[in-house]
Write a protein that holds these residues in place. Structure first.
Motif, PDB file in Angstrom:
ATOM      1  N   ILE B  50       0.880  -1.180   0.000  1.00 32.61           N
ATOM      2  CA  ILE B  50       0.000   0.000   0.000  1.00 32.61           C
ATOM      3  C   ILE B  50       0.904   1.212   0.000  1.00 32.61           C
ATOM      4  O   ILE B  50       1.665   1.413   0.949  1.00 32.61           O
ATOM      5  N   GLY B  52       1.531   5.535  -1.224  1.00 31.33           N
ATOM      6  CA  GLY B  52       0.880   6.816  -1.506  1.00 31.33           C
ATOM      7  C   GLY B  52       1.544   7.875  -0.649  1.00 31.33           C
ATOM      8  O   GLY B  52       2.135   7.549   0.380  1.00 31.33           O
ATOM      9  N   THR B  56      -2.686  10.587   2.348  1.00 28.21           N
ATOM     10  CA  THR B  56      -3.619   9.880   1.475  1.00 28.21           C
ATOM     11  C   THR B  56      -4.456   8.874   2.263  1.00 28.21           C
ATOM     12  O   THR B  56      -5.373   8.281   1.720  1.00 28.21           O
ATOM     13  N   LYS B  58      -3.204   6.116   4.116  1.00 26.00           N
ATOM     14  CA  LYS B  58      -2.702   4.737   4.025  1.00 26.00           C
ATOM     15  C   LYS B  58      -2.974   3.924   5.299  1.00 26.00           C
ATOM     16  O   LYS B  58      -3.398   2.781   5.213  1.00 26.00           O
ATOM     17  N   LEU B  61      -6.662   3.091   5.739  1.00 22.55           N
ATOM     18  CA  LEU B  61      -7.052   2.081   4.758  1.00 22.55           C
ATOM     19  C   LEU B  61      -6.476   0.717   5.124  1.00 22.55           C
ATOM     20  O   LEU B  61      -7.164  -0.305   5.033  1.00 22.55           O
ATOM     21  N   CYS B 163      -0.917  -1.544  -4.393  1.00 22.00           N
ATOM     22  CA  CYS B 163      -2.024  -0.592  -4.460  1.00 22.00           C
ATOM     23  C   CYS B 163      -1.475   0.819  -4.299  1.00 22.00           C
ATOM     24  O   CYS B 163      -0.812   1.109  -3.305  1.00 22.00           O
ATOM     25  N   LEU B 165      -2.336   4.608  -3.644  1.00 21.85           N
ATOM     26  CA  LEU B 165      -3.396   5.491  -3.132  1.00 21.85           C
ATOM     27  C   LEU B 165      -3.217   6.897  -3.657  1.00 21.85           C
ATOM     28  O   LEU B 165      -2.140   7.489  -3.543  1.00 21.85           O
ATOM     29  N   VAL B 189      -6.102   3.201  -6.177  1.00 20.95           N
ATOM     30  CA  VAL B 189      -7.154   3.454  -5.196  1.00 20.95           C
ATOM     31  C   VAL B 189      -7.359   4.964  -5.086  1.00 20.95           C
ATOM     32  O   VAL B 189      -6.415   5.695  -4.769  1.00 20.95           O
ATOM     33  N   ASN B 191      -8.793   7.295  -2.822  1.00 15.86           N
ATOM     34  CA  ASN B 191      -9.322   7.376  -1.468  1.00 15.86           C
ATOM     35  C   ASN B 191      -9.900   8.775  -1.233  1.00 15.86           C
ATOM     36  O   ASN B 191      -9.617   9.696  -1.996  1.00 15.86           O
ATOM     37  N   THR B 227     -12.557   4.531  -2.686  1.00 15.61           N
ATOM     38  CA  THR B 227     -12.786   4.221  -1.268  1.00 15.61           C
ATOM     39  C   THR B 227     -12.966   5.501  -0.456  1.00 15.61           C
ATOM     40  O   THR B 227     -12.532   6.581  -0.875  1.00 15.61           O
TER      41      THR B 227
END
Lengths: 320, 320
Positions: B50, B52, B56, B58, B61, B163, B165, B189, B191, B227
């Protein structure tokens, strides 16, 4: 390379200087050859390292310090390194441009470094750029870098005088020191010294210095300089302190000692890089690298034992 | 090490797991030996990256995603990496603890990584911790990291599903992609998708994906998942998308391909690290390193030519 960059850089061409630096950042082989030609002309610049975490005012202080140095008629090169946030590179440079005269002063050369590809690439590129500015004839070179991570410590350790910036109330003094910066700092700078907590920070640094001296006594009594960079306060003091440190290094023979050690370390790094490149190339060309993945997944080997075997086969006499 | 850590970790001891990780972070030689013993037991965890920039969401999430994964009865390991701001490490972990159940769930193991000493030390330590959690038997391992800098890209590239973000209005989409994250992202993603600008960001990503496909077509159509992590919205969708990606990798044989390639890269990295140690040891033991500095300062040599000579003497057959 179609032009003789070494000659042009030594001749004072800023255009050639900028281009050469870009080639070095791209790890261009021919640029390295030029760097080698320039090597005999290095060693005359005095290198100042300015380090501290985000928000300590490094860029502002660097700008102000440059003004003070320029007033003495000395030329300045600035290398700003911020690998943790390459995105702010533009903004930082923007701040500097807003600083006005600096960017139009032909006696000042500013370079912002971004994160680069290869392992340890940024540290190498920074050292290379400093060498080039040295050969170019800059009297003083300021390397500005966030004091976080090993790369950062490596970068700032090429400086003759390392200034560690701390700010009251940021609460990062202890962490910066834990990160190994205590050992390489020559001058402590308490910036934004008008903020509440400046006295406490001062006391904290003094205590740390005392503790450090128990383990590693030094003839240079680590000074603390207070500044308010944004108002230009304390900058003249800082410059005088840097000159005292230079004087100390020169008189005590430590400047030569330090530079000899740096050359040893630099050679070590070059050997490491070149040797690794050769090994990687051979492993790739021979298709060995693909086999390794297959063999390991079959459970026959693991990456660690495989690496040991490969190094042994290359450097048979080496104890691993 | 007095205890048999490998046996204890394989036996499910969380205490041994935590200790071993600390030893690995300290680059302890014996801990590396334990890691080697654990190696044959790795390869069963599914690794989610994950990434970003700051802000963001993270951590939020990651927390929410862990809840969803846990509901399926799968165990989870979380490795949070933030080298650019080691100072926030505590705060991040604090956020997670505030998330409640996660920290008391025995099926979840959370580890916050700080910046470590040597070159690329953080990237190495992170890979090592993931390996240990894999051997420990975690079904899913989530590696959470700020997508800035080469170390970061290295870290997240160990994941099976990466992923990326992005948040509307943060304006960092283009920069994240420039930083090479476009090439390693498997799932985008968006977000905080209820913020203004979500549609625009979506369109921007779609355009980038299209551009990317012109250069490097892929069988996996890069999906975009929306999301609102703070409300738990879209998280189930994200998890389903990750499972689809896993399914795609397994069916197409790309999971094995990817892991084989990673093993090759990992072996190269181990060679890179060990090589430096071996070379330094050799030069120091022979007293060569001190001489180099002196010779270079006399102007007889430079670090680059010296390095070439040394390598030649070690590897006579190598064309350098």
């Amino acid at each position: 390379m179609e032009v003789n960059y070494a000659e042009k850089v030594l001749g004072g061409s800023i255009r050639a200087l900028s281009r050469l630096i870009s080639y070095l950042e791209d790890e261009d082989e021919e640029a390295y050859a030029v760097l080698e030609m320039l090597y005999p002309f290095t060693g005359t610049s005095y290198i100042i390292g300015i380090t501290g975490s985000h928000g300590t005012g490094k860029s502002t202080l660097t700008g102000r310090l440059t003004h003070v140095i320029r007033r003495e008629g000395l030329t300045v090169g600035i290398v700003a390194v911020d690998p943790s946030s390459p995105f702010t590179g533009g903004a930082l440079l923007g701040d500097r441009i807003r600083m006005g005269e600096l960017s139009t002063d032909p006696g000042v050369f500013i370079r912002s470094m971004a994160t680069r590809g290869s392992l340890g690439g940024l540290a190498r590129a920074t050292r290379d750029v400093v060498k080039v500015l040295d050969a170019f004839g800059k009297d003083v070179i300021i390397v500005e870098t966030v004091g976080v991570g090993q790369d950062e410590v490596d970068i700032v350790s090429i400086a003759d005088s390392v200034c560690l910036l701390l700010v009251p109330g940021l609460g990062d003094a202890i962490q910066m020191m834990k990160a190994g910066l205590m050992e390489i700092a020559d001058i402590f700078v308490v910036n934004k010294a008008d903020r509440p907590g400046a006295d406490q920070l001062n006391a904290e640094i003094r205590m740390r210095i005392k503790q450090g001296e128990q383990f590693k006594p030094t003839e240079w009594g680590l000074p603390i300089v207070e500044t308010i960079a944004v108002d230009g306060k304390g900058i003249e003091d800082l410059w005088q302190t840097i000159k005292q440190h230079r004087n100390f290094l020169e008189k005590s023979g430590k400047l030569i000692e330090r530079r000899q050690e740096q050359i040893g370390q630099e050679t070590l790094r070059v050997i490491h890089e070149q040797l690794f490149r050769v090994i990687r190339q051979r492993l790739q060309d021979s298709g060995h690298l693909d086999c390794i993945g297959q063999e390991v997944m079959k459970g026959k080997h693991n990456p660690y034992s495989t690496a040991r075997e490969i190094i042994k086969s290359w450097l048979p006499a080496c104890p691993i």
